[in-house]
Scaffold this active site. Sequence first.
Site, mmCIF file in Angstrom:
data_model
loop_
_atom_site.group_PDB
_atom_site.id
_atom_site.type_symbol
_atom_site.label_atom_id
_atom_site.label_comp_id
_atom_site.label_asym_id
_atom_site.label_seq_id
_atom_site.Cartn_x
_atom_site.Cartn_y
_atom_site.Cartn_z
ATOM 1 N N GLY A 139 15.139 0.075 -4.428
ATOM 2 C CA GLY A 139 14.367 -1.154 -5.358
ATOM 3 C C GLY A 139 15.106 -2.379 -5.705
ATOM 4 O O GLY A 139 14.684 -3.179 -4.514
ATOM 5 N N LYS A 151 7.884 1.899 2.955
ATOM 6 C CA LYS A 151 8.841 2.453 3.686
ATOM 7 C C LYS A 151 8.093 2.989 4.853
ATOM 8 O O LYS A 151 8.977 3.195 5.974
ATOM 9 C CB LYS A 151 9.410 3.617 2.869
ATOM 10 C CG LYS A 151 10.301 3.157 1.751
ATOM 11 C CD LYS A 151 10.564 4.376 0.799
ATOM 12 C CE LYS A 151 9.390 4.380 -0.174
ATOM 13 N NZ LYS A 151 9.526 5.259 -1.492
ATOM 14 N N GLU A 184 13.127 -5.927 1.678
ATOM 15 C CA GLU A 184 14.353 -5.814 0.790
ATOM 16 C C GLU A 184 13.897 -4.532 -0.410
ATOM 17 O O GLU A 184 14.758 -3.723 -0.675
ATOM 18 C CB GLU A 184 14.461 -6.980 -0.132
ATOM 19 C CG GLU A 184 15.800 -6.886 -0.962
ATOM 20 C CD GLU A 184 16.916 -6.480 -0.146
ATOM 21 O OE1 GLU A 184 17.632 -7.346 0.410
ATOM 22 O OE2 GLU A 184 17.469 -5.274 -0.405
ATOM 23 N N THR A 202 0.877 -1.116 0.131
ATOM 24 C CA THR A 202 0.038 0.025 0.043
ATOM 25 C C THR A 202 0.826 1.371 -0.033
ATOM 26 O O THR A 202 2.103 0.932 0.259
ATOM 27 C CB THR A 202 -0.930 0.103 1.180
ATOM 28 O OG1 THR A 202 -0.089 0.146 2.464
ATOM 29 C CG2 THR A 202 -1.713 -1.114 1.088
ATOM 30 N N ASP A 213 12.328 11.446 1.049
ATOM 31 C CA ASP A 213 12.494 10.177 0.965
ATOM 32 C C ASP A 213 13.832 9.588 0.897
ATOM 33 O O ASP A 213 13.770 8.552 1.525
ATOM 34 C CB ASP A 213 12.285 10.386 -0.996
ATOM 35 C CG ASP A 213 12.078 8.569 -1.307
ATOM 36 O OD1 ASP A 213 11.154 7.798 -0.753
ATOM 37 O OD2 ASP A 213 13.089 8.268 -2.329
ATOM 38 N N LYS A 239 14.736 6.453 3.658
ATOM 39 C CA LYS A 239 15.406 5.304 3.238
ATOM 40 C C LYS A 239 16.653 5.278 3.994
ATOM 41 O O LYS A 239 17.004 3.800 4.689
ATOM 42 C CB LYS A 239 15.809 5.223 2.109
ATOM 43 C CG LYS A 239 14.537 5.059 1.009
ATOM 44 C CD LYS A 239 15.010 5.559 -0.685
ATOM 45 C CE LYS A 239 13.523 5.369 -1.356
ATOM 46 N NZ LYS A 239 13.677 5.852 -2.800
#
Length: 324
Positions: free
Chosen positions: A140, A111, A135, A82, A207, A211
């Site tokens: 990606g 994330k 992963e 989602t 973003d 990460k």
Amino acid sequence: MMRCAIVGYGFLGRALVKSLRESYGGRVKVTCIANSRGTLFKEGGVDLNQLPAELSEAVGFREVSPIDYLDKRWVDVLVELTPTNVIDGRPGIDYIRAAMRAGLDVVTANKGPLALAFDELMREAEDKGVLLRYEATVGGGIPVFTLHRYYLKSDKLISIRGILNGTSNYILTRMHFEGMPMDLALEEARMLGIAERDSKLDTEGIDTAIKSVILANSLLQAKKRLSDVKITGINSITLDAIHAAKEMGMTIKLMGLVEDGKISVEPRLIRLNHPLCVHGTLNAIDIIAENLGSLTLIGHGAGKSTVTALLSDLNDIARLKYID
Ligand SMILES: NC(=O)c1ccc[n+]([C@@H]2O[C@H](COP(=O)([O-])OP(=O)(O)OC[C@H]3O[C@@H](n4cnc5c(N)ncnc54)[C@H](OP(=O)(O)O)[C@@H]3O)[C@@H](O)[C@H]2O)c1
């Protein structure tokens, strides 16, 4: 046979179903597929060859939440796909928790839940004796967590640096090589469908920060949250600054940095011939470990390469729990 529920049937959900149908069928049975409008559930397995373009048009689709189907009677693994939400992690975090409570293993590309509650979710997974794999959340198709789990754990990791956002890297690349102004390069990225719906997540470094938090917590047990990250995006980078860097054989890249117990996101000068200096939408992650020294991984940070990460996580769970 491992039974899966796919919750989130957008770009990745559809790409995963395509791969399962074409080359991976037989080992995985999909009993449940859901989007924001409802759920398609078939106890004996959804026929992936008969799925209409619109999930809601499938025979048996009902306007109900998938949460009631996240049950060991019908599903072994939740594949949670989602949209990322870094305010409260919903709806993904609710699905992940419900699945783990019910004893299901989980694979996610989302994330939000991991950036907000990495340690809590890992503890919950351990308490329930289930696996939580992620992963696809960073880089990606770059197998950074798998590499860590099966190879790097024997070494002492010191720092991580990464170019982790394809859109900002695309913009900086266009500025460097074509002298294109930032607003035009962003517009181009939007037209190519690379940018997030809210492009501030890309250009303001959020973003990359999300990460970096997942990398820091997973690889360095940093116990950090998004609010711990000092973030500077790319908005103030001018063509003049890029030009000056170019004159020195360098360029400017937006980097996520995990070093000395701190996480930051900032534009940094980097030599054009440095392995980490990738262009376009490519991502790169440089890990420094005590014995290994520097290791740089390069790959596509989004798009269908991400399906490789999802399949690898599913494969890992199948190998560890469902195949003798
Ligand atoms: N795309 C990539 O290359 C990539 C790479 C790495 C990570 N990710 C992450 O992976 C996740 C999925 O990405 P995507 O590109 O596939 O996103 P997407 O195309 O926007 O698809 C999201 C899906 O989630 C569904 N959804 C929304 N709210 C829901 C709810 N409450 N219950 C059930 N389903 C719900 C949407 O339903 P509708 O179809 O009804 O709108 C849609 O099917 C995101 O978290 C993204 O950040 C994506």
